[in-house]
Design an enzyme around this catalytic site. Sequence first.
Site, PDB file in Angstrom:
ATOM      1  NE  ARG A 137       5.158  50.353 -91.667  1.00 39.82           N
ATOM      2  CZ  ARG A 137       4.160  50.805 -92.406  1.00 39.82           C
ATOM      3  NH1 ARG A 137       3.007  50.158 -92.446  1.00 39.82           N
ATOM      4  NH2 ARG A 137       4.293  51.898 -93.144  1.00 39.82           N
TER       5      ARG A 137
ATOM      6  CG  HIS B 297       3.688  53.937 -88.907  1.00 40.21           C
ATOM      7  ND1 HIS B 297       5.055  53.845 -88.962  1.00 40.21           N
ATOM      8  CD2 HIS B 297       3.409  54.891 -87.988  1.00 40.21           C
ATOM      9  CE1 HIS B 297       5.585  54.721 -88.117  1.00 40.21           C
ATOM     10  NE2 HIS B 297       4.613  55.365 -87.515  1.00 40.21           N
TER      11      HIS B 297
ATOM     12  CE1 TYR C 276       1.530  52.822 -96.283  1.00 43.53           C
ATOM     13  CE2 TYR C 276      -0.163  54.086 -95.129  1.00 43.53           C
ATOM     14  CZ  TYR C 276       0.876  53.179 -95.109  1.00 43.53           C
ATOM     15  OH  TYR C 276       1.265  52.618 -93.916  1.00 43.53           O
TER      16      TYR C 276
HETATM   17  C1  LIG Z   1      11.418  63.947 -85.276  1.00 44.55           C
HETATM   18  C2  LIG Z   1      10.146  63.262 -85.669  1.00 44.55           C
HETATM   19  N1  LIG Z   1       9.508  63.658 -86.783  1.00 44.55           N
HETATM   20  C3  LIG Z   1       8.358  63.048 -87.152  1.00 44.55           C
HETATM   21  C4  LIG Z   1       7.829  62.036 -86.389  1.00 44.55           C
HETATM   22  C5  LIG Z   1       6.542  61.346 -86.815  1.00 44.55           C
HETATM   23  N2  LIG Z   1       6.851  60.001 -87.286  1.00 44.55           N
HETATM   24  C6  LIG Z   1       6.668  58.940 -86.494  1.00 44.55           C
HETATM   25  S1  LIG Z   1       7.125  57.532 -87.240  1.00 44.55           S
HETATM   26  C7  LIG Z   1       7.544  58.322 -88.657  1.00 44.55           C
HETATM   27  C8  LIG Z   1       8.061  57.559 -89.851  1.00 44.55           C
HETATM   28  C9  LIG Z   1       9.213  56.672 -89.485  1.00 44.55           C
HETATM   29  O1  LIG Z   1       9.562  55.868 -90.560  1.00 44.55           O
HETATM   30  P1  LIG Z   1      10.849  54.983 -90.523  1.00 44.55           P
HETATM   31  O2  LIG Z   1      11.983  55.753 -89.966  1.00 44.55           O
HETATM   32  O3  LIG Z   1      11.030  54.403 -91.870  1.00 44.55           O
HETATM   33  O4  LIG Z   1      10.557  53.862 -89.441  1.00 44.55           O
HETATM   34  P2  LIG Z   1       9.410  52.763 -89.393  1.00 44.55           P
HETATM   35  O5  LIG Z   1       8.268  53.389 -88.654  1.00 44.55           O
HETATM   36  O6  LIG Z   1       9.069  52.408 -90.793  1.00 44.55           O
HETATM   37  O7  LIG Z   1       9.963  51.619 -88.618  1.00 44.55           O
HETATM   38  C10 LIG Z   1       7.322  59.692 -88.536  1.00 44.55           C
HETATM   39  C11 LIG Z   1       7.585  60.670 -89.605  1.00 44.55           C
HETATM   40  C12 LIG Z   1       8.521  61.653 -85.214  1.00 44.55           C
HETATM   41  N3  LIG Z   1       8.093  60.665 -84.432  1.00 44.55           N
HETATM   42  N4  LIG Z   1       9.691  62.273 -84.885  1.00 44.55           N
END
Ligand SMILES: Cc1ncc(C[n+]2csc(CCOP(=O)(O)OP(=O)(O)O)c2C)c(N)n1
Length: 361
Positions: free
Chosen positions: A257, A261, A270
């Site tokens: 990425r 985010h 970070y």
């Molecule tokens: C069930 C749940 N827990 C926590 C969150 C908060 N949250 C949003 S995005 C994220 C991280 C996601 O990371 P990843 O799966 O690696 O996907 P990326 O955003 O890097 O594409 C979190 C913890 C959420 N949206 N849903």
Amino acid sequence: MVQLLTPTGTRRTDGDYADRVSHLGRTELETMYRDMALVRRFDAEATALQRHGELGLWPPSQGQEAAQVGSAHALSPQDFVFPSYREHGVARVRGLDLNTLLLLYRGQQHGGWDPFANNFATPSLVIGSHTLHATGYALGIQRDGDVGTGDPSRDRCVITYYGDGASSQGDVSEAMVFAASANAPVIFFCQNNQWAISVPTAVQSPGPIVDRGTGFGIPSIQVDGNDVLASYAVTAAAVERAHGGGGPTFIEAVTYRMGAHTTSDDPTRYRTAQEEESWRRLDPLERLRTHLEAEGTGAEFFAELEQEADELGASARDYCRSLQSPAPESMFDHVYAGRHSLVEGERAWFHDYEAGFEEAE
Ligand SMILES: Cc1ncc(C[n+]2csc(CCOP(=O)(O)OP(=O)(O)O)c2C)c(N)n1
């Protein structure tokens, strides 16, 4: 790790997966480059729109275009996609008008479109939950008898996209257990973009993410996610297996990425500039462009594309700014397809609540 286009733009013709892409010539690769470039421009415009206060939030996809566009091109029209919130490249390849993606992030609606128009489900912001929907849908396909018929226009499968962080969610494990046990026609496509907001993959998963699929008994493969050809190849193989009744596949696409985010995040808190720079050198668009130029794609192609990208950007801005605020009560319209007494009760309460302000004035 499967790689068919090296970071310096050289096409590999050896290895197990090379045959999967031998039919893709310069024209097809130009189409994929076009998809990737237009999505990148759209993504940059949406990020800028958020900065101008036109959107509440935006999740940038810069850096993940090859993983998304390559895999989406390997699908058949009748296959069904369950995306999370960053799959702008997949949306484009499935034929969704990208402007539609802006509606959720401007608060116009709760993220709805007709999932059957492009076989592309509405996004899931609850990470990992949609993998269960994907497995469930795949079980439905199986029960409809639409696998292993040998008819390429009938056999179908499901693909679901999620991140390395989501792979730690219990929902994803449940989805994989059911998929493996039932031999469901579903592809788990994990884009390991190295970060789950501020948590690096190394903390998220002490072992390689790809091993998580193997642990469930699902054939698993790791692919260079910045290589559009490799992403296409491994997905094509997974689609073929699923269509033929061979069951699920897990794909870990190793990518990055490049941006934040979301627009509410500051990655400089970070991760280091050094890390970002080392991945910038692996930019999926750059390597395909280098390859296309070496194959003879002329400057005219890129100039025309640039113009098309400018037009797409302008149309996204115009569209976004032309949107009128929806009627507040419209949020109740699409909770259920038909009337529902509970929702009607809530609508009536909300109507009276809003009217109370008018009286107070
Ligand atoms: C069930 C749940 N827990 C926590 C969150 C908060 N949250 C949003 S995005 C994220 C991280 C996601 O990371 P990843 O799966 O690696 O996907 P990326 O955003 O890097 O594409 C979190 C913890 C959420 N949206 N849903």
